[in-house]
Every structure is written in structure tokens, then in C-alpha cells.
Design a protein around this motif. Structure first.
Motif, PDB file in Angstrom:
ATOM      1  N   CYS A 159      -3.589 -18.360  38.483  1.00 49.80           N
ATOM      2  CA  CYS A 159      -4.093 -17.657  37.313  1.00 49.80           C
ATOM      3  C   CYS A 159      -5.557 -18.036  37.120  1.00 49.80           C
ATOM      4  N   GLU A 160      -6.467 -17.126  37.485  1.00 49.55           N
ATOM      5  CA  GLU A 160      -7.895 -17.444  37.508  1.00 49.55           C
ATOM      6  C   GLU A 160      -8.437 -17.782  36.121  1.00 49.55           C
ATOM      7  N   GLY A 161      -7.855 -17.263  35.079  1.00 53.45           N
ATOM      8  CA  GLY A 161      -8.351 -17.528  33.739  1.00 53.45           C
ATOM      9  C   GLY A 161      -8.255 -18.989  33.341  1.00 53.45           C
ATOM     10  N   ASP A 162      -7.386 -19.751  34.005  1.00 47.95           N
ATOM     11  CA  ASP A 162      -7.207 -21.160  33.674  1.00 47.95           C
ATOM     12  C   ASP A 162      -8.089 -22.082  34.510  1.00 47.95           C
ATOM     13  N   ILE A 163      -8.943 -21.524  35.369  1.00 48.57           N
ATOM     14  CA  ILE A 163      -9.743 -22.330  36.283  1.00 48.57           C
ATOM     15  C   ILE A 163     -11.146 -22.499  35.726  1.00 48.57           C
ATOM     16  N   ILE A 164     -11.611 -23.745  35.670  1.00 51.20           N
ATOM     17  CA  ILE A 164     -12.952 -24.054  35.184  1.00 51.20           C
ATOM     18  C   ILE A 164     -13.675 -24.900  36.226  1.00 51.20           C
ATOM     19  N   GLY A 165     -14.965 -24.573  36.451  1.00 50.92           N
ATOM     20  CA  GLY A 165     -15.816 -25.426  37.270  1.00 50.92           C
ATOM     21  C   GLY A 165     -15.730 -25.211  38.760  1.00 50.92           C
ATOM     22  N   ARG A 166     -15.099 -24.121  39.202  1.00 49.66           N
ATOM     23  CA  ARG A 166     -14.960 -23.900  40.635  1.00 49.66           C
ATOM     24  C   ARG A 166     -15.607 -22.592  41.094  1.00 49.66           C
ATOM     25  N   ASP A 167     -16.492 -22.005  40.269  1.00 52.71           N
ATOM     26  CA  ASP A 167     -17.128 -20.743  40.640  1.00 52.71           C
ATOM     27  C   ASP A 167     -17.962 -20.877  41.908  1.00 52.71           C
ATOM     28  N   ASP A 168     -18.770 -21.946  41.985  1.00 49.98           N
ATOM     29  CA  ASP A 168     -19.614 -22.139  43.172  1.00 49.98           C
ATOM     30  C   ASP A 168     -18.772 -22.383  44.411  1.00 49.98           C
ATOM     31  N   ASP A 169     -17.705 -23.176  44.254  1.00 52.62           N
ATOM     32  CA  ASP A 169     -16.808 -23.432  45.391  1.00 52.62           C
ATOM     33  C   ASP A 169     -16.172 -22.139  45.875  1.00 52.62           C
ATOM     34  N   LYS A 170     -15.730 -21.321  44.914  1.00 53.81           N
ATOM     35  CA  LYS A 170     -15.103 -20.065  45.288  1.00 53.81           C
ATOM     36  C   LYS A 170     -16.065 -19.164  46.056  1.00 53.81           C
ATOM     37  N   GLU A 171     -17.306 -19.078  45.582  1.00 48.21           N
ATOM     38  CA  GLU A 171     -18.279 -18.214  46.246  1.00 48.21           C
ATOM     39  C   GLU A 171     -18.595 -18.707  47.652  1.00 48.21           C
ATOM     40  N   THR A 172     -18.662 -20.025  47.822  1.00 44.77           N
ATOM     41  CA  THR A 172     -18.940 -20.586  49.151  1.00 44.77           C
ATOM     42  C   THR A 172     -17.832 -20.246  50.142  1.00 44.77           C
ATOM     43  N   VAL A 173     -16.591 -20.454  49.719  1.00 43.98           N
ATOM     44  CA  VAL A 173     -15.454 -20.179  50.601  1.00 43.98           C
ATOM     45  C   VAL A 173     -15.310 -18.679  50.833  1.00 43.98           C
ATOM     46  N   LYS A 174     -15.518 -17.904  49.788  1.00 42.31           N
ATOM     47  CA  LYS A 174     -15.420 -16.445  49.900  1.00 42.31           C
ATOM     48  C   LYS A 174     -16.470 -15.907  50.884  1.00 42.31           C
ATOM     49  N   LYS A 175     -17.670 -16.449  50.821  1.00 43.13           N
ATOM     50  CA  LYS A 175     -18.724 -16.038  51.749  1.00 43.13           C
ATOM     51  C   LYS A 175     -18.307 -16.305  53.189  1.00 43.13           C
TER      52      LYS A 175
END
Length: 636
Positions: A159-175
Motif C-alpha cells: 500500500c503505497e500511501g503508507d510508505i514514507i521516505g523511499r521516493d528516491d529509492d523507488k525512482e532509482t530502482v524504477k530507472k
């Protein structure tokens, strides 16, 4: 928790003392039987560690036993690491042809002393482990090997709404996942971090991302855990690919189902640090179409070393602000507005969760039913430690912690720390056994600050100083002989490295990206024989790379190669042919200043770039204005 950590350490010891490793050490130094006995001692103890996990927080006696055993296991790892360091120092690792010459070389008195010292260390640590076990006064259940460490099965939903502080990590892995400009069919990224940091959650976030869904024809999620059963894993993957009845030849069936299809596979909770085991599994997964990706979540850096095709993604603790935001979110969950007096107390509570999301969530959920300032203060003073301990994924505040001004003392057994606003030298730090030191970015670090660190923490394996305004490294960096990872990236005022850094022959990663005033690399760079990753991108003042780079046979990540604009001013510069034998390099390579090469085509061919089968992309730059992104082989 401690027993989860100790099990992983036991596994690392057993994997490190694989038969071939023991055979090589035995031929060099004659300690074969002692090492085999040590491996057997540790392997036997693995059978009772699961039961110790169940009782760890219920019994002070069991807790003390596990903590003492963990310390002995770390010492065992250090002994094996010392063998590796010495073998590397003598240039002997993996070279069977040199054994006879080595026997003669080691007849010198200094080497006799080394052999005696190491034999004594192996026997001492083995005896220490056996004594700890012999003095155990309580009963632990012994489990058969196939039942060790069976963990709760993970799933792919988050559930993405409960996740805090991992936006940069997500973008790195997604890239990484969406990058189709790759050469090999399958690229692999390990996500590495201690228990409870959210490795699985991060994998879930990208797995369910809409763009990721559209990019892959096939998505697969498999929980591996550390009871590695190749047949079971293959069946689990196949079960997610097909509804057909599985026949006996599941291995060939898997190859056929993946062949020609661009897939994403998540191997969650991977614990087995044996290279041969990974190679056997990987052979079944390479049939996918170009652009297929594998994400691996693991606590063990050794797993990342044997699986990655790109630099592993190291997951760090949440910042203090992120920790407080997550805690307050879990404590309210969209309920009525909280008393503003609660947040300062929440800040104090969050600091004691050390940035570990799973602990913050557990603690925050407990605060949900406490609505007043007095209830929160009572929780902070009397209940917090109990709640944190109940979170099964956390390492104990003596294994891993975040250090700041509020930290009064640090347990001498602490192995991994992140340092925030604590002044240097650390007044509260006694952890001489420290293996990981991360200085959080944005702080100012001087050479005088660093020297006592080098003197105090000689067992460091990981040193992260990125973006800390370091201007100069002390010569004493050479005393960190166990160091495998050194991050100096984005220290813009760092203009050169001490020659003593060439003595770090165990170093695998040297990241200098973004050191824009770095003027040169040490001329003896060829001495870094274990180097696997060298990052020098965006080092704008670096005018060339030194000769000798081509001798680094372990190098598999080199993001930039710089040719000199003025050869007359370049001393012992590396020519493009340095790349000739580096056929294991992968990822992206950027070659600068080709316009200053006399015969570009011939030097390009001399570099054997068409032979770099794992290289995913190549950029060639002519004089700062013409940049060509080429497909390898088109200049052949």
C-alpha cells in the motif's frame, strides 16, 4: 533481532569456508584441517539457532549466550578475512600455478610467523565457540537442515500511501527496471540492507508501479529465504508463468517459458552466499528477451557481490524527519487531529527507533490507542524498549544504530553505525569492532577528524563519506586493510588521493563520482587488485586515467575512461588499449576526449570494445561538444 543476524553470520562463515576456499588456504598455509573443523563447528550450531530465536527475548540466559556466540562468529569471519587480505597482498588469490613458488616464499621467518599466528587464531576462535556451546545450561531444539530459518512467505502487494521516505529509492530502482538500453538479455540489481529497512516494501512498490507493469510482458515474485531448494524455486517460478501440469523436466520447461519474453523477476529474501548455487539458478534465467530484469532483496553484501550486474542499491535508514513523519502517521491513521504537544515526544521516540521503518511502524501502531501527553510520556519511558524488541526484524540498538547528539553511549559490540550531527571525534563511541561507518551527507569532515577514525576502527569494511566536504584523506587510510567499500563521491574539494590508498588491496568499490576538483588518480592504481567498481564520472578536473588500469582483472564496473587532451603534460597516462582485457566490465561506459587520439578507429579496435559482451551502453565524446551514443560493434 540478534539471532537473525547470528544465523546470517553463521551462513556467511560456512559459505566463506567452502571446500575450494579451504583447499586453497590449505595449500598456501597448511591450515586446512583447522578450517574444516571450524566450518563443521559453526555448521552444527546452525541447527539450534532457530529455537534460540524463539526464546531470545524470553530468557536473559539465552540472550547472553546468543550475544557471546555472535561475537565469536564475527571473530571467525575476521580470521578468514585476514587470510584473504594476506593472499591478496601477495598477489596470490586464485592463482594455482604459483603454489610451489609460494611454498618457497613462505619459508621466510615473517611468513612462518604469519602461519603460526593464523593457526593459533583459528584454533582459538574454534575453541571459544565450542566453549560457549559447552557452557550452555539450557535446552534448545535441534532442527533438520531443511527446516532451518523458514520465514513467513512474502507477497508482491504494497500500500503505497503508507510508505514514507523511499521516493528516491523507488525512482532509482524504477530507472534501472525501465532502462532498455542494455546489451545483455538479463540485468540484475540487488537491494541490500539490514532487516526491517524495507527492502521487500521497496521491491513491492516498483513491482506494482503502472509504468513497470506496462514495460514487462511477464512479472514474477518468488520468496526464496535461506533454505535454498533449486527445484522448489523453479517450481514456484513456473507456477506463476503457466497453468500447465509440471512435468519432471522443470528446468527445461522454465527455459522454454522464459525464452524470448521480457520479464521482471523478484527474488525476495535471498540468503545463500554460495556462487555455484547462484550460477546454477542464473543459467535458467538468461533466456528472457533483452531488457529482462531481476531484483534481489538480501541482507548479505556477499549475496550482492555474487549476483549483481550493476552496482547494488544500498538501502539506508530513514532520516530523523522521515522517521517522525512515519511515526505520527502510524499513530493517527487519519483519525482526529492530534494534540500538538505529542509531536515533540514523538520526535524523542522516533530517535530511538534508529530509522528502521518496521520498528517505527510497530511503535507508531502502539501509540494509536494512546491519545494524551501523559500516555505518550509513559510509553516513551517504560514501554518503548519492550515494543521495539517485539519487532522480529530489527537488529539489536549493540548491532546497528544511528548516532547523533542525543546519543550518550554506544555499545562496544556495535558493528554498523550511521552518524548524524555528532561532533568528531566521537565522544561516546567505543565500538572498536565497527564494520560499517556512514557519515551522513552535508556535514563537514576534515583530515584531522578522519585520522583518529582510521586509528580506532581498523576492522571497517564499509566507509561512506560521500558529500561530507572532505578535502584530504589522511595517509592512515592504509591501515583499514579489511576495507572493501569506500564512497568519496561528491566531495567537490577533494583534489587528490594519498598514495597509501594503494595498500587497500581488499578494496572492491571506490566511488569518486562528482569529485569535480579531483586532479589525478594514484599512478599505482594497478595495485588495487580486488577493485570491481571505479566511479569517476563528473570528475571535471581529472585530465586522464593512469596506465595500469587494464591490469585490474576483477574490474567489472568502470563508468568513465578519460584520455588526455595534452599528452605532453600527462605522465604515464592510460591509452585506450588499457580496456583490451577488461572483458567483464558491464553497465555504461563513457569515453572522453577521443578527438585528441591520433588514430581513433585503430585505438577503438585496440580497446576490444566489441568483445565487452556485458557492456550495456557506450558513449564516445570528441572534444566536449560531439557526443555519440553508439551500439557496440557498429565501428567494427
Amino acid at each position: 533481532m540478534a539471532e537473525a543476524v547470528i544465523f546470517s553470520i553463521a551462513e556467511e562463515i560456512v559459505a566463506s569456508l567452502a571446500p575450494q576456499a579451504i583447499e586453497n588456504i590449505g595449500k598456501l598455509w597448511g591450515d586446512k584441517h583447522e578450517l574444516e573443523a571450524l566450518r563443521e563447528t559453526v555448521s552444527t550450531l546452525q541447527a539450534v539457532l532457530d529455537d534460540a530465536e524463539e526464546q531470545y527475548h524470553q530468557s536473559r540466559e539465552i540472550k547472553d549466550w546468543v550475544d557471546r556466540l555472535k561475537g565469536a562468529f564475527y571473530d571467525a569471519l575476521d580470521v578468514f578475512e585476514e587470510y584473504n587480505v594476506e593472499a591478496t597482498r601477495q598477489g596470490l588469490r586464485g592463482d594455482n600455478k604459483m603454489f610451489e613458488e609460494v611454498r618457497k616464499f613462505f619459508s621466510g621467518s615473517n611468513q612462518v610467523a604469519f602461519i603460526l599466528k593464523m593457526s593459533n587464531k583459528v584454533r582459538a576462535v574454534k575453541k571459544r565457540i565450542e566453549t560457549i556451546e559447552a557452557n550452555r545450561k539450557f535446552q534448545l531444539n535441534t532442527l533438520p537442515k531443511r527446516e532451518w530459518r523458514k520465514r513467513k512467505e512474502t507477497h508482491s502487494f504494497a500500500c503505497e500511501g503508507d510508505i514514507i521516505g523511499r521516493d528516491d529509492d523507488k525512482e532509482t530502482v524504477k530507472k534501472f527496471l525501465l532502462n532498455s538500453d542494455v546489451k545483455g538479455n538479463v540485468s540484475i540489481l540487488p537491494i541490500v540492507g539490514i532487516g526491517g529497512l524495507g527492502k521487500t516494501t521497496l521491491a513491492q512498490l516498483v513491482y506494482n508501479d503502472e509504468m513497470v507493469n506496462e514495460h514487462f510482458e511477464l512479472k514474477l515474485w518468488v520468496c526464496v529465504s535461506n533454505v535454498f531448494d533449486m527445484e522448489e524455486i523453479v517450481k514456484n517460478i513456473l507456477a506463476r508463468v503457466t497453468k500447465e501440469v509440471l512435468n519432471h523436466d522443470t528446468l527445461e520447461q522454465l527455459r522454454n517459458k522464459l525464452r524470448g519474453r521480457r520479464y521482471l523477476l523478484v527474488l525476495d529474501d535471498y540468503w545463500v552466499a554460495e556462487r555455484e548455487t547462484w550460477v546454477n539458478l542464473k543459467q535458467l534465467l538468461v533466456e528472457g528477451a533483452r531488457g529482462s530484469k531481476i531484483l534481489i532483496t538480501t541482507r548479505l553484501p556477499s549475496v550482492a557481490d555474487i549476483t549483481c550486474t550493476t552496482t547494488p542499491h544500498l538501502l539506508r535508514e530513514l532520516s530523523e524527519m522521515e522517521s517522525v513523519d512515519l511515526l505520527m502517521q502510524m499513530a493517527s491513521k487519519g483519525e482526529e487531529k492530534q494534540d500538538s504537544n505529542l509531536r515533540p515526544i514523538g520526535e524523542e521516540i522516533a530517535r530511538k527507533c534508529y530509522g528502521v521503518p518496521s520498528v517505527i511502524r510497530t511503535v507508531g501502531s502502539s501509540l494509536f490507542f494512546r491519545k494524551t501527553k501523559d500516555e505518550w510520556l509513559h510509553f516513551k519511558n517504560y514501554k518503548l524498549l519492550e515494543e521495539a524488541r517485539s519487532e522480529e526484524k530489527i537488529m539489536p540498538g549493540n548491532e546497528c544504530c544511528v548516532v547523533g547528539n542525543a546519543t550518550k553511549s554506544i555499545d562496544a559490540r556495535t558493528r554498523h553505525i550511521s552518524v548524524g550531527d555528532l561532533p568528531l571525534p566521537f565522544p561516546c563511541l567505543e565500538a572498536s569492532c565497527l564494520r560499517t561507518l556512514i557519515l551522513l551527507k552535508g556535514r563537514m569532515i576534515s583530515e584531522e577528524d578522519l585520522h583518529p577514525l582510521m586509528q580506532s576502527f581498523k576492522k571497517l569494511h564499509v566507509l561512506d563519506l560521500h558529500d561530507t566536504s572532505v578535502k584530504k584523506l589522511p595517509r592512515s587510510i592504509c591501515e583499514l586493510k579489511y576495507l572493501t567499500y569506500l564512497d568519496l563521491s561528491y566531495n567537490m574539494w577533494l583534489n587528490r588521493l594519498p598514495d597509501s590508498i594503494m595498500e587497500l588491496q581488499n578494496l572492491q568499490t571506490l566511488n569518486l563520482d562528482g569529485c569535480c576538483y579531483l586532479k589525478e588518480l594514484p599512478r599505482g592504481i594497478r595495485k588495487l587488485v580486488s577493485l570491481q567498481f571505479l566511479g569517476i564520472k563528473d570528475c571535471k578536473e581529472l585530465s586522464y586515467v593512469p596506465c595500469g588500469l587494464g591490469q585490474l582483472s576483477s574490474l567489472h564496473r568502470l563508468n568513465c575512461f578519460i584520455l588526455p587532451k595534452d599528452k605532453a603534460c600527462a605522465k604515464n597516462y592510460g591509452k585506450l588499449e588499457e580496456l583490451y582485457g577488461l572483458n567483464n566490465i558491464r553497465g555504461s561506459l563513457y569515453i572522453e576526449n577521443l578527438g585528441h587520439v591520433t588514430d581513433t578507429i585503430e585505438e577503438y579496435k585496440a580497446a576490444n570494445l566489441t568483445g565487452k559482451q556485458s557492456l550495456e551502453s557506450l558513449e564516445l565524446e570528441w572534444g566536449g561538444f560531439n557526443i555519440y551514443d553508439v551500439v557496440i560493434g557498429e565501428m567494427d
